[in-house]
Design a protein around this motif. Structure first.
Motif, PDB file in Angstrom:
ATOM      1  N   LEU A  26       0.835  -1.202   0.000  1.00  0.00           N
ATOM      2  CA  LEU A  26       0.000   0.000   0.000  1.00  0.00           C
ATOM      3  C   LEU A  26       0.873   1.257   0.000  1.00  0.00           C
ATOM      4  CD1 LEU A  26      -2.823  -0.949   2.540  1.00  0.00           C
ATOM      5  CD2 LEU A  26      -3.022  -0.783   0.049  1.00  0.00           C
ATOM      6  N   GLU A  27       1.916   1.246   0.811  1.00  0.00           N
ATOM      7  CA  GLU A  27       2.813   2.387   0.862  1.00  0.00           C
ATOM      8  C   GLU A  27       3.505   2.602  -0.482  1.00  0.00           C
ATOM      9  OE1 GLU A  27       4.489   3.699   4.928  1.00  0.00           O
ATOM     10  OE2 GLU A  27       5.816   2.168   4.072  1.00  0.00           O
ATOM     11  N   GLY A  28       3.927   1.517  -1.112  1.00  0.00           N
ATOM     12  CA  GLY A  28       4.566   1.610  -2.417  1.00  0.00           C
ATOM     13  C   GLY A  28       3.633   2.154  -3.481  1.00  0.00           C
ATOM     14  N   ILE A  29       2.385   1.734  -3.448  1.00  0.00           N
ATOM     15  CA  ILE A  29       1.393   2.242  -4.398  1.00  0.00           C
ATOM     16  C   ILE A  29       1.193   3.740  -4.177  1.00  0.00           C
ATOM     17  CG2 ILE A  29      -1.051   2.177  -5.067  1.00  0.00           C
ATOM     18  CD1 ILE A  29      -0.885  -0.909  -4.391  1.00  0.00           C
ATOM     19  N   MET A  51      -2.860  -9.634  -6.974  1.00  0.00           N
ATOM     20  CA  MET A  51      -3.620 -10.554  -6.141  1.00  0.00           C
ATOM     21  C   MET A  51      -3.771  -9.997  -4.718  1.00  0.00           C
ATOM     22  SD  MET A  51      -2.793 -14.490  -5.132  1.00  0.00           S
ATOM     23  CE  MET A  51      -1.683 -14.019  -3.821  1.00  0.00           C
ATOM     24  N   LEU A  52      -2.703  -9.437  -4.175  1.00  0.00           N
ATOM     25  CA  LEU A  52      -2.772  -8.862  -2.829  1.00  0.00           C
ATOM     26  C   LEU A  52      -3.698  -7.647  -2.788  1.00  0.00           C
ATOM     27  CD1 LEU A  52       0.942  -9.221  -1.699  1.00  0.00           C
ATOM     28  CD2 LEU A  52      -1.010 -10.625  -1.004  1.00  0.00           C
ATOM     29  N   VAL A  53      -3.635  -6.818  -3.812  1.00  0.00           N
ATOM     30  CA  VAL A  53      -4.531  -5.656  -3.879  1.00  0.00           C
ATOM     31  C   VAL A  53      -5.980  -6.127  -3.945  1.00  0.00           C
ATOM     32  CG1 VAL A  53      -5.293  -3.749  -5.372  1.00  0.00           C
ATOM     33  CG2 VAL A  53      -2.863  -4.034  -4.825  1.00  0.00           C
ATOM     34  N   GLU A  54      -6.257  -7.139  -4.743  1.00  0.00           N
ATOM     35  CA  GLU A  54      -7.620  -7.665  -4.831  1.00  0.00           C
ATOM     36  C   GLU A  54      -8.088  -8.217  -3.486  1.00  0.00           C
ATOM     37  OE1 GLU A  54      -7.384 -10.407  -8.109  1.00  0.00           O
ATOM     38  OE2 GLU A  54      -7.868  -8.836  -9.568  1.00  0.00           O
ATOM     39  N   GLU A  55      -7.194  -8.920  -2.770  1.00  0.00           N
ATOM     40  CA  GLU A  55      -7.543  -9.431  -1.443  1.00  0.00           C
ATOM     41  C   GLU A  55      -7.917  -8.288  -0.502  1.00  0.00           C
ATOM     42  OE1 GLU A  55      -4.452 -11.822   0.291  1.00  0.00           O
ATOM     43  OE2 GLU A  55      -4.496 -13.263  -1.366  1.00  0.00           O
ATOM     44  N   LEU A  56      -7.102  -7.231  -0.513  1.00  0.00           N
ATOM     45  CA  LEU A  56      -7.381  -6.081   0.348  1.00  0.00           C
ATOM     46  C   LEU A  56      -8.696  -5.416  -0.026  1.00  0.00           C
ATOM     47  CD1 LEU A  56      -3.802  -4.569   0.524  1.00  0.00           C
ATOM     48  CD2 LEU A  56      -5.116  -5.436   2.466  1.00  0.00           C
ATOM     49  N   ASN A  57      -8.910  -5.203  -1.318  1.00  0.00           N
ATOM     50  CA  ASN A  57     -10.123  -4.541  -1.763  1.00  0.00           C
ATOM     51  C   ASN A  57     -11.377  -5.350  -1.423  1.00  0.00           C
ATOM     52  OD1 ASN A  57      -8.869  -2.248  -2.706  1.00  0.00           O
ATOM     53  ND2 ASN A  57      -8.883  -2.874  -4.840  1.00  0.00           N
ATOM     54  N   LYS A  58     -11.274  -6.662  -1.455  1.00  0.00           N
ATOM     55  CA  LYS A  58     -12.425  -7.513  -1.117  1.00  0.00           C
ATOM     56  C   LYS A  58     -12.658  -7.587   0.381  1.00  0.00           C
ATOM     57  CE  LYS A  58     -12.165 -10.516  -5.152  1.00  0.00           C
ATOM     58  NZ  LYS A  58     -11.828 -11.851  -5.644  1.00  0.00           N
ATOM     59  N   GLU A  62     -14.846  -0.717   1.828  1.00  0.00           N
ATOM     60  CA  GLU A  62     -14.529   0.160   0.696  1.00  0.00           C
ATOM     61  C   GLU A  62     -13.186  -0.271   0.129  1.00  0.00           C
ATOM     62  OE1 GLU A  62     -14.815   4.379   1.566  1.00  0.00           O
ATOM     63  OE2 GLU A  62     -16.025   3.888   3.323  1.00  0.00           O
ATOM     64  N   PRO A  63     -13.006  -0.174  -1.187  1.00  0.00           N
ATOM     65  CA  PRO A  63     -11.704  -0.537  -1.758  1.00  0.00           C
ATOM     66  C   PRO A  63     -10.596   0.340  -1.183  1.00  0.00           C
ATOM     67  CG  PRO A  63     -13.195   0.303  -3.458  1.00  0.00           C
ATOM     68  CD  PRO A  63     -13.947   0.303  -2.181  1.00  0.00           C
ATOM     69  N   LEU A  64      -9.409  -0.246  -1.041  1.00  0.00           N
ATOM     70  CA  LEU A  64      -8.257   0.494  -0.527  1.00  0.00           C
ATOM     71  C   LEU A  64      -7.400   1.052  -1.654  1.00  0.00           C
ATOM     72  CD1 LEU A  64      -7.071  -1.757   2.441  1.00  0.00           C
ATOM     73  CD2 LEU A  64      -8.965  -0.110   2.324  1.00  0.00           C
ATOM     74  N   VAL A  65      -7.493   0.415  -2.821  1.00  0.00           N
ATOM     75  CA  VAL A  65      -6.701   0.832  -3.982  1.00  0.00           C
ATOM     76  C   VAL A  65      -7.634   0.985  -5.171  1.00  0.00           C
ATOM     77  CG1 VAL A  65      -4.840   0.186  -5.573  1.00  0.00           C
ATOM     78  CG2 VAL A  65      -4.646  -0.368  -3.138  1.00  0.00           C
ATOM     79  N   GLU A  66      -7.438   2.071  -5.892  1.00  0.00           N
ATOM     80  CA  GLU A  66      -8.203   2.330  -7.110  1.00  0.00           C
ATOM     81  C   GLU A  66      -7.210   2.325  -8.262  1.00  0.00           C
ATOM     82  OE1 GLU A  66     -11.492   5.535  -7.857  1.00  0.00           O
ATOM     83  OE2 GLU A  66      -9.510   6.477  -7.936  1.00  0.00           O
TER      84      GLU A  66
END
Length: 119
Positions: A26-29, A51-58, A62-66
């Motif tokens: 998340l910090e890198g993004i 895959m990790l971003v999708e796991e977090l968003n699910k 609310e989604p964490l990454v757009e």
């Protein structure tokens, strides 16, 4: 001998987990504006980062990454306001736990065997 440190992993039942790797992603993004660049910076494949971003968003309401698709201005990604809050809470929790546990970690470290001559 290096100083001891804590790695915080929060397990929310079987559905979700937030730990050092996902927080670093998340910090890198947030810093790069790119899921692939953030993953590369961690030595992670593009597929694994997604895959990790999708796991977090699910996992969160609310989604964490757009992410934005490519095009004339190129693609990219950013943390949503919820993503920034989750990352901030995680980092603050790390600080609180490190401060609260510093004396006990020092005590544990003082009990370690001297391994400086072992390879």
């Amino acid at each position: 001998m290096t100083s001891p440190y804590l790695k915080v992993r929060i397990v929310f039942g079987k559905q979700a987990m937030l730990g050092p790797g996902k927080a670093a992603l998340l910090e890198g993004i947030s810093q790069t504006g790119s899921i692939s660049a953030a993953g590369r910076g961690m030595g992670m494949s593009y597929k694994r980062a997604w895959m990790l971003v999708e796991e977090l968003n699910k996992a969160f309401r609310e989604p964490l990454v757009e992410s934005m698709r490519g095009g004339a201005r190129g693609g990219g990604a950013r943390l949503t306001p919820a993503g920034a809050v989750v990352l901030d809470h995680y980092r603050r929790l790390e600080d609180i736990m490190a401060e609260a546990g510093a004396a006990r970690m020092a005590e544990l470290q003082s009990m370690l065997r001297d391994m400086s001559e072992e390879t």
